[in-house]
Motif scaffolding. Structure first.
Motif, PDB file in Angstrom:
ATOM      1  N   SER A 173       0.822  -1.204   0.000  1.00  0.00           N
ATOM      2  CA  SER A 173       0.000   0.000   0.000  1.00  0.00           C
ATOM      3  C   SER A 173       0.861   1.261   0.000  1.00  0.00           C
ATOM      4  O   SER A 173       0.547   2.251  -0.687  1.00  0.00           O
ATOM      5  N   LEU A 174       1.953   1.251   0.768  1.00  0.00           N
ATOM      6  CA  LEU A 174       2.815   2.440   0.843  1.00  0.00           C
ATOM      7  C   LEU A 174       3.583   2.676  -0.456  1.00  0.00           C
ATOM      8  O   LEU A 174       3.837   3.829  -0.832  1.00  0.00           O
ATOM      9  N   TYR A 175       3.962   1.574  -1.140  1.00  0.00           N
ATOM     10  CA  TYR A 175       4.694   1.723  -2.397  1.00  0.00           C
ATOM     11  C   TYR A 175       3.847   2.424  -3.474  1.00  0.00           C
ATOM     12  O   TYR A 175       4.383   3.054  -4.388  1.00  0.00           O
ATOM     13  N   LYS A 176       2.544   2.313  -3.359  1.00  0.00           N
ATOM     14  CA  LYS A 176       1.650   2.867  -4.374  1.00  0.00           C
ATOM     15  C   LYS A 176       1.365   4.357  -4.172  1.00  0.00           C
ATOM     16  O   LYS A 176       0.719   4.978  -5.011  1.00  0.00           O
ATOM     17  N   LEU A 177       1.825   4.932  -3.064  1.00  0.00           N
ATOM     18  CA  LEU A 177       1.541   6.333  -2.788  1.00  0.00           C
ATOM     19  C   LEU A 177       2.325   7.251  -3.717  1.00  0.00           C
ATOM     20  O   LEU A 177       3.476   6.980  -4.076  1.00  0.00           O
ATOM     21  N   LYS A 178       1.720   8.366  -4.055  1.00  0.00           N
ATOM     22  CA  LYS A 178       2.364   9.380  -4.878  1.00  0.00           C
ATOM     23  C   LYS A 178       2.671  10.614  -4.024  1.00  0.00           C
ATOM     24  O   LYS A 178       2.036  10.839  -2.986  1.00  0.00           O
ATOM     25  N   PRO A 179       3.663  11.446  -4.437  1.00  0.00           N
ATOM     26  CA  PRO A 179       4.061  12.595  -3.610  1.00  0.00           C
ATOM     27  C   PRO A 179       2.914  13.521  -3.258  1.00  0.00           C
ATOM     28  O   PRO A 179       2.856  14.048  -2.129  1.00  0.00           O
ATOM     29  N   ASP A 180       1.979  13.743  -4.171  1.00  0.00           N
ATOM     30  CA  ASP A 180       0.897  14.671  -3.875  1.00  0.00           C
ATOM     31  C   ASP A 180      -0.169  14.082  -2.953  1.00  0.00           C
ATOM     32  O   ASP A 180      -1.107  14.777  -2.549  1.00  0.00           O
ATOM     33  N   GLU A 181      -0.036  12.796  -2.624  1.00  0.00           N
ATOM     34  CA  GLU A 181      -0.999  12.137  -1.727  1.00  0.00           C
ATOM     35  C   GLU A 181      -0.563  12.170  -0.266  1.00  0.00           C
ATOM     36  O   GLU A 181      -1.331  11.786   0.613  1.00  0.00           O
ATOM     37  N   LEU A 182       0.672  12.615  -0.013  1.00  0.00           N
ATOM     38  CA  LEU A 182       1.171  12.638   1.359  1.00  0.00           C
ATOM     39  C   LEU A 182       0.619  13.849   2.106  1.00  0.00           C
ATOM     40  O   LEU A 182       0.872  14.992   1.710  1.00  0.00           O
ATOM     41  N   PRO A 183      -0.102  13.657   3.189  1.00  0.00           N
ATOM     42  CA  PRO A 183      -0.581  14.795   3.987  1.00  0.00           C
ATOM     43  C   PRO A 183       0.538  15.341   4.864  1.00  0.00           C
ATOM     44  O   PRO A 183       1.506  14.644   5.183  1.00  0.00           O
ATOM     45  N   SER A 184       0.413  16.555   5.270  1.00  0.00           N
ATOM     46  CA  SER A 184       1.418  17.154   6.150  1.00  0.00           C
ATOM     47  C   SER A 184       1.239  16.729   7.603  1.00  0.00           C
ATOM     48  O   SER A 184       2.165  16.817   8.399  1.00  0.00           O
ATOM     49  N   ASP A 185       0.061  16.249   7.939  1.00  0.00           N
ATOM     50  CA  ASP A 185      -0.245  15.852   9.309  1.00  0.00           C
ATOM     51  C   ASP A 185       0.007  14.353   9.488  1.00  0.00           C
ATOM     52  O   ASP A 185      -0.496  13.526   8.722  1.00  0.00           O
TER      53      ASP A 185
END
Length: 455
Positions: free
Chosen positions: A64-76
């Motif tokens: 699941s974490l490998y599929k994340l994209k930079p714009d999907e990361l929240p600051s919180d």
């Protein structure tokens, strides 16, 4: 007191990783795993113990974490944990001591660049045996499950029996080195609050380096007074139904990780002689079982000393019991015969514990022949002495509590020694000593040992 790794995480990802790499023996210990990955172009590091982590769960999280994209990361960090990590048990922590403890306890800890928090993912699994019936605390009727060495399994066995929101299970730890998990279980609306606060205070302030012997080490750390009194201060049980029943009575149950039994507080001598069979039968049958066990326990303490007393004073023996007089030649004094057999019986018990199961039957037969017929024929022991010691050896197993069984054995030895040395006066003094051991014994709560606990 628990050794702590002082400090809070910083905003620098690399400083946090450097601290973890310095504190944990990653290069020396093969089972401490450090796994570096990239999550949405951010550096990330996993720390976990090999053998404590469910591989399937960790693989799903990684996928699941490998599929994340930079714009999907929240600051919180809280939002990241709630929305992007597909697992139920996640904590966000910042204290180094808590992080180190979690890693060594088997929790997977994740550091991600840009977050000044650690994500503690509880996907642990422990090596454990099946939930089988205990070897000692068996019952003719009732449940067939028993505690195991994993504390979360044991708490689940109690939860299965008490489905009430008032059941509280607090977690703490003991031992500066071992940092062993300790669970305090009680009913919030039924427990004796002063007793509960006293137990918590003792656990919080006890000074012990480790709990290498699990509950026995904890018991010795909690109660250090009157070590010379052999009567047990705690009741232990490997049965979840017994522990649940005690909790419902308002008592406190303490579970220690790596120990397949529960410590029950407060306790008295009347609690020690109880067992599950007393409650799985009709009341009249349970009363009979209790009375029989108490009578047999009384006999194990006084049978051999009273026999020795009458053999030393034949004029006191009633005519109706004249048949108990030793008829054969006494080559060794009766007192020494009893002492030798007491030691020999314990030797046979220890041998039985260490004998492979495939050899236990033939060795038992050999031991029975040697200790029985040949010992009498050789002139070492008289048949009457062998008979009474055989009764004592078998009757000891009617006592469900090991510690109480050995306490009664020590009382019997005191009576034997006092009777052999001072005759009638010695027997009376011995009885007074036994009574004092019971009357002046105090539990961890300061209560009398012979007082019935009412919560």
């Amino acid at each position: 007191m628990i050794t702590k790794f002082q400090g809070q995480m910083t905003s620098s990802f690399y400083e946090n990783i450097k601290y973890m790499d310095t504190t944990l023996p990653i290069h020396e210990s093969f089972d401490i795993i450090r796994r570096s990955i990239k999550i949405a172009d951010k550096q990330a590091v996993f720390y976990f113990i090999d053998g404590f982590t469910k591989d399937e769960t960790l693989l799903k999280i990684l996928d699941s974490l490998y599929k994340l994209k930079p714009d999907e990361l929240p600051s919180d960090a809280t939002l990241f944990a709630e929305c992007l990590i597909p697992h139920a048990e996640i904590d966000i922590i910042q204290d180094y001591d808590e992080i180190i403890r979690d890693v060594l306890s088997g929790i997977t800890c994740l550091f991600i660049e840009g977050y000044s928090f650690c994500f503690a993912i509880d996907c642990r699994t422990y090596p454990s045996r099946n939930v089988d019936e205990p070897e000692k605390d068996k019952s003719l009727r009732g449940s067939r499950d028993g505690f195991v060495e994993t504390i979360v399994f044991n708490t689940a066995l109690i939860r299965r029996r008490i489905r009430d929101p008032h059941l509280i299970m607090e977690i703490t730890e003991g031992g500066q080195t071992s940092r062993t998990d300790i669970a305090i279980c009680y009913m919030k609306d039924r427990v004796n609050q002063p007793l509960l606060e006293e137990i918590k205070n003792i656990l919080q302030n006890m000074q012990v380096d480790d709990l290498r012997m699990n509950q026995q080490s904890l018991a010795e750390a909690m109660f250090r007074r009157k070590w010379f009194n052999p009567f047990p201060k705690f009741k232990f049980s490997e049965r979840p139904d017994t522990a649940a029943a005690c909790i419902l009575e308002g008592k406190v149950v303490i579970l220690v990780d790596n120990s397949p039994s529960a410590m029950i507080l407060p306790t008295s001598v009347f609690d020690m002689v109880e067992e599950a069979n007393d409650y799985y039968f009709p009341k009249i049958t349970g009363i009979y079982l209790k009375f029989s066990r108490a009578l047999i326990s009384f006999g194990t303490v006084f049978l051999t000393p009273v026999f020795l007393l009458f053999m030393q004073n034949l004029e006191l023996l009633p005519d109706i019991f004249s048949f108990v007089v030793v008829q054969d030649t006494v080559n060794i004094a009766l007192f020494y015969q009893f002492l030798i057999l007491e030691l020999s019986i314990d030797g046979l018990r220890l041998a039985a514990l260490n004998t492979p199961s495939m050899l236990s039957t033939p060795l038992s037969v050999i031991a029975g022949i040697v200790m029985g017929e040949f010992s009498v024929q050789s002139g070492w022991f008289n048949s009457e002495v062998m008979l009474y010691m055989a009764f004592v050896a078998v009757a000891d197993y009617t006592q469900p509590n090991y510690e109480l069984g050995y306490a009664l054995k020590f009382m019997r030895l005191i009576l034997l020694i006092m009777t052999a040395c001072f005759n009638i006066i010695g027997f009376v003094i011995g009885c007074i000593i036994v009574a004092c051991f019971l009357i002046f014994n105090r539990t961890i709560t300061g209560r009398s040992y012979i007082k019935i606990n009412k919560n």
